[in-house]
Design a protein around this motif. Structure first.
Motif, PDB file in Angstrom:
ATOM      1  N   LYS A  89      85.401 141.669  39.708  1.00  0.00           N
ATOM      2  CA  LYS A  89      85.023 141.176  38.393  1.00  0.00           C
ATOM      3  C   LYS A  89      86.138 140.362  37.750  1.00  0.00           C
ATOM      4  CE  LYS A  89      81.583 144.687  37.177  1.00  0.00           C
ATOM      5  NZ  LYS A  89      81.232 145.794  36.259  1.00  0.00           N
ATOM      6  N   THR A  90      87.371 140.799  37.963  1.00  0.00           N
ATOM      7  CA  THR A  90      88.508 140.054  37.418  1.00  0.00           C
ATOM      8  C   THR A  90      88.575 138.660  38.027  1.00  0.00           C
ATOM      9  OG1 THR A  90      89.772 142.094  37.097  1.00  0.00           O
ATOM     10  CG2 THR A  90      91.018 140.030  37.132  1.00  0.00           C
ATOM     11  N   TYR A  91      88.404 138.618  39.344  1.00  0.00           N
ATOM     12  CA  TYR A  91      88.408 137.327  40.039  1.00  0.00           C
ATOM     13  C   TYR A  91      87.244 136.456  39.580  1.00  0.00           C
ATOM     14  CZ  TYR A  91      87.001 134.063  43.669  1.00  0.00           C
ATOM     15  OH  TYR A  91      86.569 132.943  44.325  1.00  0.00           O
ATOM     16  N   LEU A  92      86.028 137.035  39.532  1.00  0.00           N
ATOM     17  CA  LEU A  92      84.846 136.261  39.152  1.00  0.00           C
ATOM     18  C   LEU A  92      84.932 135.750  37.724  1.00  0.00           C
ATOM     19  CD1 LEU A  92      81.960 138.333  40.792  1.00  0.00           C
ATOM     20  CD2 LEU A  92      82.767 136.076  41.478  1.00  0.00           C
ATOM     21  N   LEU A  93      85.521 136.543  36.848  1.00  0.00           N
ATOM     22  CA  LEU A  93      85.675 136.104  35.462  1.00  0.00           C
ATOM     23  C   LEU A  93      86.599 134.890  35.399  1.00  0.00           C
ATOM     24  CD1 LEU A  93      84.965 136.629  32.516  1.00  0.00           C
ATOM     25  CD2 LEU A  93      86.950 138.148  32.381  1.00  0.00           C
ATOM     26  N   ALA A  94      87.686 134.924  36.176  1.00  0.00           N
ATOM     27  CA  ALA A  94      88.610 133.791  36.217  1.00  0.00           C
ATOM     28  C   ALA A  94      87.930 132.562  36.823  1.00  0.00           C
ATOM     29  CB  ALA A  94      89.857 134.154  37.019  1.00  0.00           C
ATOM     30  N   TYR A 100      77.111 133.580  33.654  1.00  0.00           N
ATOM     31  CA  TYR A 100      77.725 134.504  34.613  1.00  0.00           C
ATOM     32  C   TYR A 100      78.911 135.244  33.992  1.00  0.00           C
ATOM     33  CZ  TYR A 100      75.045 132.236  38.363  1.00  0.00           C
ATOM     34  OH  TYR A 100      74.040 131.745  39.163  1.00  0.00           O
ATOM     35  N   ALA A 101      79.765 134.501  33.281  1.00  0.00           N
ATOM     36  CA  ALA A 101      80.927 135.124  32.641  1.00  0.00           C
ATOM     37  C   ALA A 101      80.482 136.155  31.616  1.00  0.00           C
ATOM     38  CB  ALA A 101      81.791 134.048  31.990  1.00  0.00           C
ATOM     39  N   ASN A 137      84.615 131.839  37.024  1.00  0.00           N
ATOM     40  CA  ASN A 137      83.581 131.294  36.146  1.00  0.00           C
ATOM     41  C   ASN A 137      84.181 130.640  34.910  1.00  0.00           C
ATOM     42  OD1 ASN A 137      80.935 131.996  37.425  1.00  0.00           O
ATOM     43  ND2 ASN A 137      81.733 134.056  37.297  1.00  0.00           N
ATOM     44  N   GLY A 138      85.247 131.223  34.380  1.00  0.00           N
ATOM     45  CA  GLY A 138      85.915 130.623  33.230  1.00  0.00           C
ATOM     46  C   GLY A 138      86.492 129.261  33.567  1.00  0.00           C
ATOM     47  N   ALA A 139      87.092 129.165  34.752  1.00  0.00           N
ATOM     48  CA  ALA A 139      87.656 127.887  35.191  1.00  0.00           C
ATOM     49  C   ALA A 139      86.560 126.845  35.380  1.00  0.00           C
ATOM     50  CB  ALA A 139      88.427 128.084  36.496  1.00  0.00           C
ATOM     51  N   GLN A 140      85.408 127.263  35.897  1.00  0.00           N
ATOM     52  CA  GLN A 140      84.306 126.332  36.100  1.00  0.00           C
ATOM     53  C   GLN A 140      83.720 125.856  34.773  1.00  0.00           C
ATOM     54  OE1 GLN A 140      83.861 124.723  38.643  1.00  0.00           O
ATOM     55  NE2 GLN A 140      83.042 125.807  40.396  1.00  0.00           N
ATOM     56  N   VAL A 141      83.619 126.755  33.799  1.00  0.00           N
ATOM     57  CA  VAL A 141      83.147 126.339  32.468  1.00  0.00           C
ATOM     58  C   VAL A 141      84.088 125.287  31.904  1.00  0.00           C
ATOM     59  CG1 VAL A 141      82.790 127.052  30.074  1.00  0.00           C
ATOM     60  CG2 VAL A 141      81.952 128.494  31.935  1.00  0.00           C
ATOM     61  N   ALA A 142      85.401 125.535  32.015  1.00  0.00           N
ATOM     62  CA  ALA A 142      86.396 124.584  31.509  1.00  0.00           C
ATOM     63  C   ALA A 142      86.323 123.264  32.268  1.00  0.00           C
ATOM     64  CB  ALA A 142      87.796 125.184  31.623  1.00  0.00           C
ATOM     65  N   GLY A 143      86.188 123.344  33.589  1.00  0.00           N
ATOM     66  CA  GLY A 143      86.154 122.129  34.402  1.00  0.00           C
ATOM     67  C   GLY A 143      84.951 121.258  34.124  1.00  0.00           C
ATOM     68  N   TRP A 144      83.764 121.858  34.064  1.00  0.00           N
ATOM     69  CA  TRP A 144      82.560 121.077  33.802  1.00  0.00           C
ATOM     70  C   TRP A 144      82.506 120.589  32.360  1.00  0.00           C
ATOM     71  CZ3 TRP A 144      79.645 118.932  37.385  1.00  0.00           C
ATOM     72  CH2 TRP A 144      79.689 119.457  38.672  1.00  0.00           C
ATOM     73  N   SER A 145      83.095 121.335  31.455  1.00  0.00           N
ATOM     74  CA  SER A 145      83.187 120.874  30.063  1.00  0.00           C
ATOM     75  C   SER A 145      84.089 119.645  29.981  1.00  0.00           C
ATOM     76  CB  SER A 145      83.740 121.989  29.166  1.00  0.00           C
ATOM     77  OG  SER A 145      82.859 123.097  29.123  1.00  0.00           O
ATOM     78  N   TYR A 146      85.140 119.636  30.778  1.00  0.00           N
ATOM     79  CA  TYR A 146      86.039 118.487  30.825  1.00  0.00           C
ATOM     80  C   TYR A 146      85.316 117.262  31.374  1.00  0.00           C
ATOM     81  CZ  TYR A 146      89.994 115.539  32.212  1.00  0.00           C
ATOM     82  OH  TYR A 146      90.870 114.492  32.381  1.00  0.00           O
ATOM     83  N   ILE A 147      84.516 117.465  32.409  1.00  0.00           N
ATOM     84  CA  ILE A 147      83.741 116.350  32.971  1.00  0.00           C
ATOM     85  C   ILE A 147      82.774 115.808  31.925  1.00  0.00           C
ATOM     86  CG2 ILE A 147      82.024 115.697  34.714  1.00  0.00           C
ATOM     87  CD1 ILE A 147      83.327 117.781  36.577  1.00  0.00           C
ATOM     88  N   LEU A 148      82.132 116.706  31.181  1.00  0.00           N
ATOM     89  CA  LEU A 148      81.216 116.268  30.126  1.00  0.00           C
ATOM     90  C   LEU A 148      81.969 115.500  29.049  1.00  0.00           C
ATOM     91  CD1 LEU A 148      78.307 116.358  29.068  1.00  0.00           C
ATOM     92  CD2 LEU A 148      78.887 118.477  27.866  1.00  0.00           C
ATOM     93  N   TYR A 149      83.175 115.937  28.744  1.00  0.00           N
ATOM     94  CA  TYR A 149      84.022 115.246  27.772  1.00  0.00           C
ATOM     95  C   TYR A 149      84.341 113.829  28.259  1.00  0.00           C
ATOM     96  CZ  TYR A 149      88.410 113.882  25.490  1.00  0.00           C
ATOM     97  OH  TYR A 149      89.402 113.185  24.834  1.00  0.00           O
TER      98      TYR A 149
END
Length: 233
Positions: free
Chosen positions: A18-23, A132-133, A25-37
């Motif tokens: 869960k610790t790994y998956l949280l990291a 998921y997060a 999924n959090g990184a993916q949210v940040a990454g795709w948000s950056y692409i949208l930006y």
């Protein structure tokens, strides 16, 4: 005693997982948000940027889309409840578009399909990874749940349309340039036509897209239609 030991071991693995998956999924949210930006900057810039949309999002898209390959292993090793084969098909189609088309075929990224698939992918992934997060943290925010099981109705066809347009553009370019095409005679004593391969990939969307689309409708009915299932899909 054996059951208690196994349960304890599973709990420890679950915590680390869960610790790994949280990291992740959090990184993916940040990454795709950056692409949208980056997309927002491209569309709203005045004057229009000298770089193309592909040149602007290229690095981030390659990193965060290809990182999704890890999700196949998440399913294989039981970190998530997703079906490994279903996950493989979902990830493989996008990796193929990014690596085999947008990167691999010069000029394919000029297709209008890029705009469609980027819009669909970014919105979908921001919602999906947030969902998921949220599940890993054990919280439920209904607007995110609703978006997860509703936005796909429009975004999935938009994304598939974009992917097919890019694949088609690449097939036409490859047909003219004979890129990555191997013909006789050659030392390998083999033949391969990349244009035909791209056509076959496009043809696979015919049986696979309806299955995946209907699967999501089934999940929507379970979650928003009164079902209790909220598994990671």
């Amino acid at each position: 005693m054996a059951n208690k030991t196994a349960s304890k071991s599973k709990k420890e693995v679950g915590f680390l997982g869960k610790t790994y998956l949280l990291a992740y999924n959090g990184a993916q949210v940040a990454g795709w948000s950056y692409i949208l930006y980056l997309m927002g900057q491209y569309y709203t810039a005045d004057p229009k940027p000298q770089q193309s949309l592909w040149e602007i999002v290229r690095t981030a898209l390659i990193i965060f889309q290809n990182a999704a390959v890890l999700e196949v292993f998440h399913a294989i090793f039981g970190l998530v409840s997703s079906n490994a084969m279903v996950t493989l098909f979902q990830v493989a189609s996008r990796v193929m578009v990014v690596c085999g088309v947008l990167i691999g075929v010069e000029g394919a990224a000029d297709s209008q399909g890029l705009h469609f698939l980027l819009f669909a992918w970014t919105v979908t992934e921001i919602i999906r990874y947030s969902f998921y997060a949220m599940g890993i943290l054990g919280v439920s925010i209904y607007p995110i749940v609703w978006c997860r099981y509703t936005f796909f109705i429009a975004l999935y066809p938009i994304g598939v349309t974009g992917e097919l347009l890019c694949l088609w553009a690449a097939s036409q370019l490859v047909g003219a340039s004979k890129q990555w095409t191997l013909t006789f005679p050659n030392s390998w004593n083999a033949t391969f036509n990349y244009q035909y391969f791209l056509v076959i990939v496009m043809a696979l969307y015919v049986p696979l897209f309806p299955q995946m689309y209907l699967h999501m409708f089934g999940q929507r009915k379970k979650v928003l239609g009164g079902g209790a299932s909220k598994k990671n899909n």
